[in-house]
Design an enzyme around this catalytic site. Structure first.
Site, short mmCIF file in Angstrom:
data_model
loop_
_atom_site.label_atom_id
_atom_site.label_comp_id
_atom_site.label_asym_id
_atom_site.label_seq_id
_atom_site.Cartn_x
_atom_site.Cartn_y
_atom_site.Cartn_z
N ASP A 67 18.10 -23.14 -29.86
CA ASP A 67 18.08 -24.38 -30.64
C ASP A 67 18.51 -24.15 -32.08
OD1 ASP A 67 15.64 -22.89 -30.87
OD2 ASP A 67 14.75 -24.58 -31.94
N GLU B 24 12.62 -22.73 -30.85
CA GLU B 24 12.07 -21.80 -31.85
C GLU B 24 11.83 -22.50 -33.18
OE1 GLU B 24 12.21 -18.88 -35.17
OE2 GLU B 24 13.55 -20.54 -34.75
#
Length: 485
Positions: free
Chosen positions: A78, A145
């Protein structure tokens, strides 16, 4: 076709360019994950998705290197979604537009996603390039994350067989990391107490823009302005004039980014318009002087707007202003054992007004749980005095340094062989996933390194082209030199 595809190492940049074309903000990694899964299957690589949504890809050792220690190469899928106010970009549907700017690559009006997209591209390039020599290899690609470390939290013990983890989520060429801060999210809610707009009032929107923002861990010690804290100071000025009423306030978009923009919707009688303009002008001059050389483009504006349907009670407006002003923000403590290392910090990341409440989000970081908990208690006390509820979630541990790490010594020696200088060994004041990995795999020997990335978590994000080349050289050589088990 993007011009970055011609950069060296070409395979890495080609993967990064493809990643930019597939939207992947936190919580929306599915399309990128599917593309990686399909690509790995086409390469006849063993690929699996675990229960939480992480990907694990395996590649057999290079011939003759089967007895080397197994390595887990790790990145997250991400990216942080941040755009300039004048950039209309839907991160769930629109591609990132990378371009070359001198010695750097950046994006047009948005975050670039080099954090951790360059690391992810490097992992895929290692898998794709059969000339890279390595022992038994596993690539771990985690989800979410940036907004909660969901993938690292959900990693199941026993899925991975390697002994060494190479984390690619660091952001300074020439530095190697052996520890990181832990953190916790503070989620504050304050009930909205409404009143009708007083008769005869006009409406003005106070707007703060032009700040640099940045990563709430890596940049927190640099003295950058927080739009949310500037707004709190202005609200304190405004609250000296009880006839000026607050309808709503909003600032920041992510708890792990220093707020770059904030605004407040105010109503007031016509005879106080000049007073309000003078308050804003005084603060404008103060901030331009105070943050000279750090945040040089701070803009404070007042704009006419439509009257809202409600304002806050005077009591709520006063309590909220006091709480935001008193809310801890910035570096709280420096390390006593490591020179120039931030021990604890906190970021007033988000302020928002909704139908029935005002919400505030802070991200508290510390190298130890005691420091983290101390700031959490302080934050809760401030907001509870204002009548707010303060809940904490997403707590994650720090990664405690291991001075006897064998892989750390290997990386140091390899860096010196390649570039003629030992890298600096550091502890990063950001939340790497390594601390959480230790909970599921306590035996792993871990190290983190990466290329130079500046302005992470802001539209100023950029990655240094030559540093990417050096990062790739170091990664390839370290993989080649992993010892036998």
């Amino acid at each position: 076709m993007s011009s970055i595809r011609q950069l060296s190492p070409r395979l890495l940049w080609q993967f990064f360019d493809t990643q930019c074309s597939i939207p992947h903000p936190s919580g929306h990694e599915a399309a990128l994950r599917q593309w990686i899964t399909d690509w790995a299957a086409e390469k006849n690589l063993a690929v699996m998705q675990d229960a939480i949504g992480n990907l694990i890809i395996r590649k057999a050792a290079t011939a003759g290197m089967e007895k080397r220690k197994g390595v887990i190469l790790q990145a997250h899928m991400d990216m942080v979604p941040q755009a300039n106010a004048d950039t209309h970009h839907d991160f769930t549907t629109d591609p990132i537009q990378p371009y070359i700017d001198g010695d750097w690559v950046r994006a047009r009006g948005t975050t670039l996603g080099a954090d951790n997209g360059i690391g992810l591209a490097a992992c895929l390039a290692v898998l794709a390039d059969d000339k890279v020599q390595h022992g038994p290899l596993e690539v771990l690609l985690t989800i979410d994350e940036e907004s909660g470390m969901t993938g690292a939290f959900g990693l199941t013990p026993g899925l991975l067989q390697g002994e060494i983890l190479l984390n690619t989520d660091s952001e300074q060429d020439g530095d190697v990391y052996m520890g990181c801060a832990g953190g916790v999210d503070a989620n504050i809610t304050l009930p909205y107490e409404p009143e009708p707009v007083p008769a005869g009032h006009q409406a003005r929107r106070l707007i703060i823009t032009g700040l640099r923002g940045g990563h709430s861990g890596i940049n927190i010690h640099q003295g950058r302005a927080s739009a949310n804290k500037l707004l709190a100071e202005l609200l304190t000025d405004i609250n000296q004039h009880t006839a000026i009423r607050l309808s709503e306030l909003n600032g920041g978009t992510l708890r792990n980014a220093i707020a770059r923009e904030a605004s407040a919707l105010l109503t007031l009688p016509a005879d106080l318009l000049d007073t309000l303009a003078n308050l804003v002008d005084r603060r404008r001059q103060q901030y331009r002087h105070e943050f000279n050389g750090v945040d040089d483009f701070i803009q404070l504006e007042l704009a006419p707007t439509e009257l809202p349907e409600r304002v806050m009670t005077t009591a709520l407006q006063q309590r909220l202003g006091a709480a935001l002003l008193a809310c801890p923000h910035g570096v709280m403590e420096m390390s006593r054992s490591m020179e120039a290392v931030v021990q604890s910090s906190t970021n007033l990341g988000v302020i928002g007004t909704e139908d029935e409440h005002i919400h505030v989000q802070c991200l508290i970081r510390s190298l130890n749980d005691e420091g983290r908990n101390r700031i959490a208690e302080m934050t809760a006390a401030v907001f509870r005095l204002a009548g707010a509820r303060c809940d904490f979630d997403g707590a994650y541990p720090g990664w405690q340094p291991n001075p006897d790490s064998a892989v750390m010594q290997l990386v140091l020696n390899t860096h010196q062989e390649l570039f003629g200088v030992l890298p600096e060994v550091k502890v990063i004041h950001a939340g790497l996933e390594c601390g959480l990995f230790k909970a599921a795999y306590p035996e792993w020997d871990m190290v983190s390194f990466g290329p130079t990335i500046q302005g992470a978590h802001s539209p100023d994000e950029r990655v240094h082209i030559e540093a990417v080349s050096r990062f790739w050289q170091l990664l390839v050589r370290v993989l080649k030199q992993i010892p036998e088990a």
